[in-house]
Design a protein around this motif. Sequence first.
Motif, PDB file in Angstrom:
ATOM      1  N   THR A   1       0.826  -1.197   0.000  1.00  7.08           N
ATOM      2  CA  THR A   1       0.000   0.000   0.000  1.00  7.08           C
ATOM      3  C   THR A   1       0.861   1.248   0.000  1.00  7.08           C
ATOM      4  O   THR A   1       2.018   1.245   0.432  1.00  7.08           O
ATOM      5  N   LYS A   2       0.264   2.357  -0.430  1.00  2.71           N
ATOM      6  CA  LYS A   2       0.995   3.625  -0.494  1.00  2.71           C
ATOM      7  C   LYS A   2       1.545   4.033   0.870  1.00  2.71           C
ATOM      8  O   LYS A   2       2.712   4.437   0.960  1.00  2.71           O
TER       9      LYS A   2
ATOM     10  N   ARG B   1       6.491   4.916   4.180  1.00  2.00           N
ATOM     11  CA  ARG B   1       7.246   4.754   5.421  1.00  2.00           C
ATOM     12  C   ARG B   1       8.543   3.982   5.220  1.00  2.00           C
ATOM     13  O   ARG B   1       9.345   3.855   6.150  1.00  2.00           O
ATOM     14  N   SER B   2       8.793   3.480   4.007  1.00  2.00           N
ATOM     15  CA  SER B   2      10.043   2.758   3.739  1.00  2.00           C
ATOM     16  C   SER B   2      11.259   3.657   3.890  1.00  2.00           C
ATOM     17  O   SER B   2      12.375   3.176   4.082  1.00  2.00           O
TER      18      SER B   2
ATOM     19  N   THR C   1      17.823   5.632  -2.711  1.00  2.00           N
ATOM     20  CA  THR C   1      16.902   6.102  -1.671  1.00  2.00           C
ATOM     21  C   THR C   1      15.470   6.205  -2.162  1.00  2.00           C
ATOM     22  O   THR C   1      14.586   6.592  -1.390  1.00  2.00           O
ATOM     23  N   HIS C   2      15.195   5.877  -3.416  1.00  2.00           N
ATOM     24  CA  HIS C   2      13.832   5.971  -3.931  1.00  2.00           C
ATOM     25  C   HIS C   2      13.023   4.741  -3.510  1.00  2.00           C
ATOM     26  O   HIS C   2      13.523   3.616  -3.489  1.00  2.00           O
ATOM     27  N   SER C   3      11.774   4.978  -3.193  1.00  2.00           N
ATOM     28  CA  SER C   3      10.975   3.958  -2.512  1.00  2.00           C
ATOM     29  C   SER C   3      10.800   2.687  -3.319  1.00  2.00           C
ATOM     30  O   SER C   3      10.729   1.601  -2.738  1.00  2.00           O
TER      31      SER C   3
ATOM     32  N   ILE D   1      11.637  -1.076  -1.537  1.00  6.95           N
ATOM     33  CA  ILE D   1      10.707  -2.184  -1.298  1.00  6.95           C
ATOM     34  C   ILE D   1      10.946  -3.345  -2.258  1.00  6.95           C
ATOM     35  O   ILE D   1      10.211  -4.333  -2.241  1.00  6.95           O
ATOM     36  N   GLY D   2      11.979  -3.235  -3.106  1.00  9.23           N
ATOM     37  CA  GLY D   2      12.265  -4.289  -4.079  1.00  9.23           C
ATOM     38  C   GLY D   2      13.039  -5.447  -3.474  1.00  9.23           C
ATOM     39  O   GLY D   2      13.468  -5.411  -2.312  1.00  9.23           O
ATOM     40  N   ASP D   3      13.232  -6.495  -4.276  1.00  9.60           N
ATOM     41  CA  ASP D   3      14.020  -7.651  -3.848  1.00  9.60           C
ATOM     42  C   ASP D   3      15.471  -7.214  -3.652  1.00  9.60           C
ATOM     43  O   ASP D   3      16.102  -6.714  -4.590  1.00  9.60           O
TER      44      ASP D   3
END
Length: 250
Positions: free
Chosen positions: A2-3, A8-9, A205-207, A211-213
């Motif tokens: 979710t956004k 918050r990552s 630093t980009h989200s 959140i990637g592998d």
Amino acid sequence: MTKPVQARSFDAIAADYDAYRPSYPPALFDAVEELTGVELAGAGVADVGAGTGLGTARLHERGARVTAVEPGDGMAEQFRRSLPDVPVVRGDGNNLPLRTGSMDLITYAQAWHWTDPARSIPEARRVLRPGGALALWWNDGDPAVEWLVDQENRMRVFFGVEVPAVPSHRARFRAELPDGLDFRTGQVTWSRRVPIDAHVANLATHSDFLIGDPAAVRDYFDRERALLTGLFPDGEVEEAYLVSLAVARP
């Protein structure tokens, strides 16, 4: 994912965000004053989604009475280390922890897309004084610079996003703007020269990468670093930016 979770990552890498993300040029804040009609010196400003304070610091330098609004634990902690003299309150644009009619200007630097406009626009209206303004801006790679366009296209391939036949920066910018407000827009170009490792650290630093592998992301950046080293044998790149600004009186 979710956004809100993706937003918050950033908390886990707040120090890197503060060290490697680009700031904003003085000409941007000249444009903010021109388009909003709000003189920053002495103005009450809420910088929402302030992160580590990259935009907040520039507003503070211009003499604005800034209150930062930041939802993330790690980002707010880094903000306090970087800008101990600027107040930061915990919250987000969907539920501003600010008094009604208390601000002359509300700013979102790289942060509007994390909000729900159905909630954040009424909140902006509530918090702004009569005649106050909302200013949104995004700092993107300059689409006139070929190597940056090529790099963006490689990232799009990595994330499985379609590569456009023609760069569509303006269309993407317009797509971020909410319906129902009369926006005035402007653009500012600027650049900075940094080592290749700092450039790659900025990208990291980009989200979407956060959140990637992890193994796939490491491999991607190893290949990107090697490619850039071939293109720029002196070990430095000039990051060229196009800041897109939109202002409205909600």
